[in-house]
Design a protein around this motif. Structure first.
Motif, PDB file in Angstrom:
ATOM      1  N   ARG A  99     -12.763  -3.092 -12.672  1.00  0.00           N
ATOM      2  CA  ARG A  99     -12.735  -1.737 -12.310  1.00  0.00           C
ATOM      3  C   ARG A  99     -12.369  -1.077 -13.603  1.00  0.00           C
ATOM      4  O   ARG A  99     -12.898  -0.010 -14.021  1.00  0.00           O
ATOM      5  CB  ARG A  99     -11.751  -1.069 -11.506  1.00  0.00           C
ATOM      6  N   TYR A 150       0.949  -1.289  -0.174  1.00  0.00           N
ATOM      7  CA  TYR A 150       0.133   0.013   0.087  1.00  0.00           C
ATOM      8  C   TYR A 150       0.725   1.314   0.027  1.00  0.00           C
ATOM      9  O   TYR A 150       1.903   1.146   0.952  1.00  0.00           O
ATOM     10  CB  TYR A 150      -0.932  -0.118   1.313  1.00  0.00           C
ATOM     11  N   THR A 155     -14.382  -1.368   0.810  1.00  0.00           N
ATOM     12  CA  THR A 155     -13.566  -0.203   0.282  1.00  0.00           C
ATOM     13  C   THR A 155     -12.688  -0.874  -0.742  1.00  0.00           C
ATOM     14  O   THR A 155     -12.560  -2.037  -0.827  1.00  0.00           O
ATOM     15  CB  THR A 155     -12.806   0.576   1.521  1.00  0.00           C
ATOM     16  N   TYR A 156     -12.342  -0.052  -1.732  1.00  0.00           N
ATOM     17  CA  TYR A 156     -11.121  -0.244  -2.741  1.00  0.00           C
ATOM     18  C   TYR A 156      -9.822   0.020  -2.207  1.00  0.00           C
ATOM     19  O   TYR A 156      -9.827   1.307  -1.602  1.00  0.00           O
ATOM     20  CB  TYR A 156     -11.699   0.368  -4.124  1.00  0.00           C
ATOM     21  N   ARG A 157      -8.980  -0.980  -2.479  1.00  0.00           N
ATOM     22  CA  ARG A 157      -7.684  -0.560  -2.023  1.00  0.00           C
ATOM     23  C   ARG A 157      -6.837  -0.573  -3.464  1.00  0.00           C
ATOM     24  O   ARG A 157      -6.719  -1.493  -3.994  1.00  0.00           O
ATOM     25  CB  ARG A 157      -7.200  -1.565  -1.188  1.00  0.00           C
ATOM     26  N   HIS A 158      -6.201   0.404  -3.705  1.00  0.00           N
ATOM     27  CA  HIS A 158      -5.081   0.631  -4.709  1.00  0.00           C
ATOM     28  C   HIS A 158      -3.917   0.362  -4.308  1.00  0.00           C
ATOM     29  O   HIS A 158      -3.259   1.061  -3.353  1.00  0.00           O
ATOM     30  CB  HIS A 158      -5.343   2.101  -5.314  1.00  0.00           C
ATOM     31  N   GLU A 162     -14.452   1.399 -15.646  1.00  0.00           N
ATOM     32  CA  GLU A 162     -14.181   2.894 -16.020  1.00  0.00           C
ATOM     33  C   GLU A 162     -14.238   2.910 -17.792  1.00  0.00           C
ATOM     34  O   GLU A 162     -14.820   4.075 -18.064  1.00  0.00           O
ATOM     35  CB  GLU A 162     -12.833   2.831 -15.806  1.00  0.00           C
ATOM     36  N   ASP A 166      -9.429  -9.361  -6.145  1.00  0.00           N
ATOM     37  CA  ASP A 166      -8.802  -8.565  -7.416  1.00  0.00           C
ATOM     38  C   ASP A 166      -9.781  -8.308  -8.178  1.00  0.00           C
ATOM     39  O   ASP A 166     -10.264  -8.799  -9.079  1.00  0.00           O
ATOM     40  CB  ASP A 166      -7.557  -9.372  -7.950  1.00  0.00           C
ATOM     41  N   ARG A 170      -2.717  -2.352  -9.251  1.00  0.00           N
ATOM     42  CA  ARG A 170      -4.038  -3.293  -9.077  1.00  0.00           C
ATOM     43  C   ARG A 170      -4.954  -2.699  -8.091  1.00  0.00           C
ATOM     44  O   ARG A 170      -4.557  -2.002  -7.171  1.00  0.00           O
ATOM     45  CB  ARG A 170      -3.537  -4.857  -8.309  1.00  0.00           C
ATOM     46  N   THR A 171      -6.183  -3.018  -8.110  1.00  0.00           N
ATOM     47  CA  THR A 171      -7.213  -2.622  -7.318  1.00  0.00           C
ATOM     48  C   THR A 171      -7.782  -3.880  -6.679  1.00  0.00           C
ATOM     49  O   THR A 171      -8.360  -4.794  -7.200  1.00  0.00           O
ATOM     50  CB  THR A 171      -8.387  -1.994  -8.013  1.00  0.00           C
ATOM     51  N   LEU A 174     -10.996  -5.239  -3.834  1.00  0.00           N
ATOM     52  CA  LEU A 174     -12.136  -4.928  -3.224  1.00  0.00           C
ATOM     53  C   LEU A 174     -12.051  -5.580  -1.610  1.00  0.00           C
ATOM     54  O   LEU A 174     -11.868  -6.718  -1.768  1.00  0.00           O
ATOM     55  CB  LEU A 174     -13.371  -5.060  -3.750  1.00  0.00           C
ATOM     56  N   THR A 225      -9.219  -5.469 -10.541  1.00  0.00           N
ATOM     57  CA  THR A 225      -8.410  -4.672 -11.276  1.00  0.00           C
ATOM     58  C   THR A 225      -9.118  -4.583 -12.658  1.00  0.00           C
ATOM     59  O   THR A 225      -9.516  -3.560 -13.158  1.00  0.00           O
ATOM     60  CB  THR A 225      -7.157  -4.894 -11.539  1.00  0.00           C
TER      61      THR A 225
END
Length: 711
Positions: free
Chosen positions: A275, A218, A242-245, A279, A270, A250-251, A253, A272
């Motif tokens: 998302r 992170y 929450t979303y963790r970048h 987008e 995962d 990668r992203t 959830l 990614t």
């Protein structure tokens, strides 16, 4: 001394012994009763055997567990006989001898032991063997079938839980009520590319977050805030996601779900690709796929937002429409049209002043611009001029130049409207005026423009109904050979006589017919009608018919020409199709192929209005036409030295290329003499003959033919 019933006296010592004996008996009896009650009320079965392996006592539970006959199972019965009895009843799953062989070592060793026996009905009996000091033993029997089933179920549950953890696509961590990690699956380690040593069981939630920061997984996270959020959700019994970048792009959830007994479960997924897809979908929902510009939806959101504030700053709305785009798109095909639209979008973006301005594509060749923070008409006019100049420059692709223009309509907030619908409508109205005024220019909205737009729309409606109502007719204007003075044919000119509008000029309705596509059925009618009229003319006279670029690009054009000739009986060599320069300039392979096919049949191709189009004459080399028609504007101004020079140049060009040159709009003898002196081959105009009805032109042609024969 104690006296008995018969009056004799009992010695005191004897009497005391009797009393003690009775007291002991009573105590023994009470003790036996208590023992029997205790044995009978045990939750387990009990059976006691003496040193001779004979039963001393058993309780009811023992009888019930083995389904024994209580009448037979009495004190003194041998242990082996009990086993035989259970075999006879079908309770035992083995023979009496086999069962006895199993028990015998425990009996002989005189040691405490525990073993199990599985009955024929599947029940599991736990037997606790306890030897007695005096010999013999006591056995306690407990039906543990349900217990074992529960244990097996628990084992199976654990096995399934472990299998689920190991095969989950999501990472999982489980924390107890104290916030310490009690479960961690392998997928979590895989997702974060860490080891079990990095996150040992017992790690707190805070420690786990800090560890992820330390490892650089992170890049930025407020640990105190995250811990507080998790604790608040746990207390409220609510799920939190929450979303963790991650640092690697990668992203994840992360979903935290409180457990009823305290603690919580956190899952890591995962997302990614999901998302990115979301987008992309969001981008596609708000942007035009071809040009990447904002679409109608996003433009409307932006405009509504800009107008929400009662103190909104002045702004201008531009409605744009490309001129001649349809010709380019139809001529060179959709790939070329798409390339042109993308190129136009780039030029338009470069025209904008700053990021506050916005351009969107509404579809086709329609674009809309918001000019923010406009200080008035002057700013809007500057932008309009930049756009017109930028789009007027040729677009070069694959060695060919594409020429288009742009017409703009402008509405200014708040003078021309205070809401989005009104502003867009008024900008469109101004755009209609720009197109009607000549195109490749801009117009600001004026209140009276609505009437013009309504008139244009009414014209479209009347035009669509005119053909089935037979409101069209053809006039014919003769064409003369200048050297001989003979009429060599005539040009068909379309006329519209509307019951409501009267006579409508071709310049007013032909462009509308081309834009709406009505020119295709209208042109086909004109072609058939012209050929039918020419069929009655003297042999050898040519009939010239104007053909729109829109007609040429329709797939059935060649078929309609051949059909018109076949129905009328007119030879192909007598038909002359007049086209404009833009048709050849566009270099459409399909159009050029169609023209070549028609020319191979003997049909002549004439280039109309020559000199008013584009400067490049390369198309004459790529497609050698049979005739060039000098536009009437040059003939009218032949007294002007420049115009005269242009006419001489065109006549010379025709002579060099072997192309017949016809002058249009000849109205005076002086013009005709000048054309004759410069070697022009043909002339057409009021001096030669005015446009006439079919019967009149037929009489004219026959009389000329008769004079020619008698002369």
């Amino acid at each position: 001394m104690p006296v008995v019933k018969d009056g004799s006296i009992v010695p005191e010592r004897v009497a005391g012994g009797v009393e003690r004996s009775r007291r002991i008996e009573d105590e023994l009896r009470e003790q036996n009763e208590r023992f029997s009650a205790a044995v009978e009320n045990m939750s387990h079965g009990l059976c006691m055997f003496d040193a001779d392996e004979r039963m001393i006592i058993c309780n009811r539970n023992y009888i019930d567990i083995f389904h024994l006959d209580a009448k037979l199972i009495r004190p003194g019965i041998r242990f082996l006989d009990i086993l035989r009895h259970s075999v006879d009843l079908g309770v035992a799953s083995q023979s009496a001898d086999e069962l006895y062989a199993i028990r015998k070592p425990y009996i002989d060793q005189a040691k405490p032991s525990t073993y199990e026996e599985i009955l024929s009905d599947g029940r599991i009996i736990l037997i606790s063997h306890r030897p007695l000091a005096s010999g013999g033993w006591v056995s306690i029997y407990e039906d543990i079938t349900e217990q074992r089933r529960a244990e097996q179920d628990l084992k199976e549950q654990h096995r399934r839980f472990d299998a689920a953890l190991a095969n989950m696509s999501q990472g999982l961590l489980m924390y107890d009520a104290d916030g310490k990690m009690i479960v961690r699956n392998g997928r979590f380690l895989e997702l974060y590319n860490v080891t079990a040593a990095d996150f040992p069981l017992g790690t707190t939630h805070r420690d786990a977050l800090e560890r992820l920061l330390e490892l650089g997984i992170y890049t930025k996270i407020d640990v105190d805030s995250e811990v507080a959020k998790t604790e608040a959700c746990r207390r409220a019994g609510k799920m939190h996601s929450t979303y963790r970048h991650l640092a690697d792009g990668r992203t994840f959830l992360v979903v935290r779900q409180p457990m009823s007994g305290g603690g919580w479960v956190a899952t890591f997924d995962d997302v990614t690709e999901r998302r990115l897809a979301e987008e992309r979908m969001t981008h596609l929902a708000h942007h035009d796929m071809l040009t990447g510009l904002p679409n109608r939806s996003m433009f409307r959101e932006r405009l509504d937002l800009a107008l929400e504030d009662v103190a909104a700053t002045p702004l201008a709305i531009f409605s744009l429409d490309l001129d001649r785009f349809k010709a380019v798109n139809d001529t060179w095909g959709h790939p070329a049209g798409d390339w042109l639209l993308k190129s136009v979008a780039k030029r338009l973006q470069r025209c904008l002043r700053n990021d506050a301005d916005m351009i969107a594509r509404f579809g086709g060749d329609e674009f809309v611009v918001i000019q923010s923070d406009s200080v008035g008409i002057a700013d809007a006019e500057k932008l309009a001029k930049r756009i017109v100049e930028a789009i007027a420059k040729p677009f070069r692709d694959k060695g060919r130049d594409m020429h288009v223009g742009v017409s703009l309509g402008i509405a200014v907030f708040p003078a021309d409207g205070r809401d989005a619908d009104t502003l867009l409508k008024n900008a469109d109205t101004a755009l209609y005026r720009a197109k009607n005024d000549g195109r490749n220019l801009y117009r600001f909205f004026e209140p009276g423009m609505d009437a013009v737009v309504q008139a244009r729309r009414a014209l479209e409606v009347d035009l669509e109904a005119a053909l089935p109502r037979q409101e069209f007719d053809l006039d014919f204007q003769p064409i003369m050979n200048i050297a001989s003075g003979e009429i060599i044919g005539a040009e068909a000119l379309m006329r519209w006589h509307s019951p409501a509008r009267g006579r409508v000029a071709p310049d007013d309705f032909i462009p509308v017919a081309e834009e709406t596509g009505l020119i295709v059925p209208l042109g086909e009618w004109a072609l058939r009608k012209a050929c039918a009229v020419a069929a009655s003319w003297p042999p050898g006279l040519r009939i010239a018919v104007n053909v729109s670029a829109v007609q040429l690009k329709s797939s059935g054009f060649a078929r309609s020409v051949i059909s018109a000739l076949a129905f009328s009986g007119v030879p192909a060599g007598q038909l002359e199709l007049e086209i404009t320069e833009t048709v050849l300039m566009d270099e459409s392979k399909a159009v050029l192929k169609t023209l070549r096919q028609l020319r191979e049949l003997g049909i002549r191709i004439a280039l109309d209005d020559f000199g008013t189009g584009y400067s490049s004459l390369g198309y004459l080399r790529r497609f050698p036409v049979d005739k060039i028609k000098i536009d009437r504007s040059f003939i009218r101004d032949m007294g002007n030295r420049d115009s005269a020079a242009i006419v001489r140049t065109i006549i010379g060009l025709g002579a060099e290329l072997g192309i017949v040159v016809t002058a249009e709009g000849v109205e005076t003898e002086r013009q005709l003499d000048m054309l004759r002196d410069n070697g022009c081959v043909e002339a057409q105009g009021y001096l030669i003959g005015v446009p006439s009805k079919p019967a009149e032109i037929q009489r004219l042609l026959k009389s000329r033919a008769t004079r020619s024969q008698t002369g």
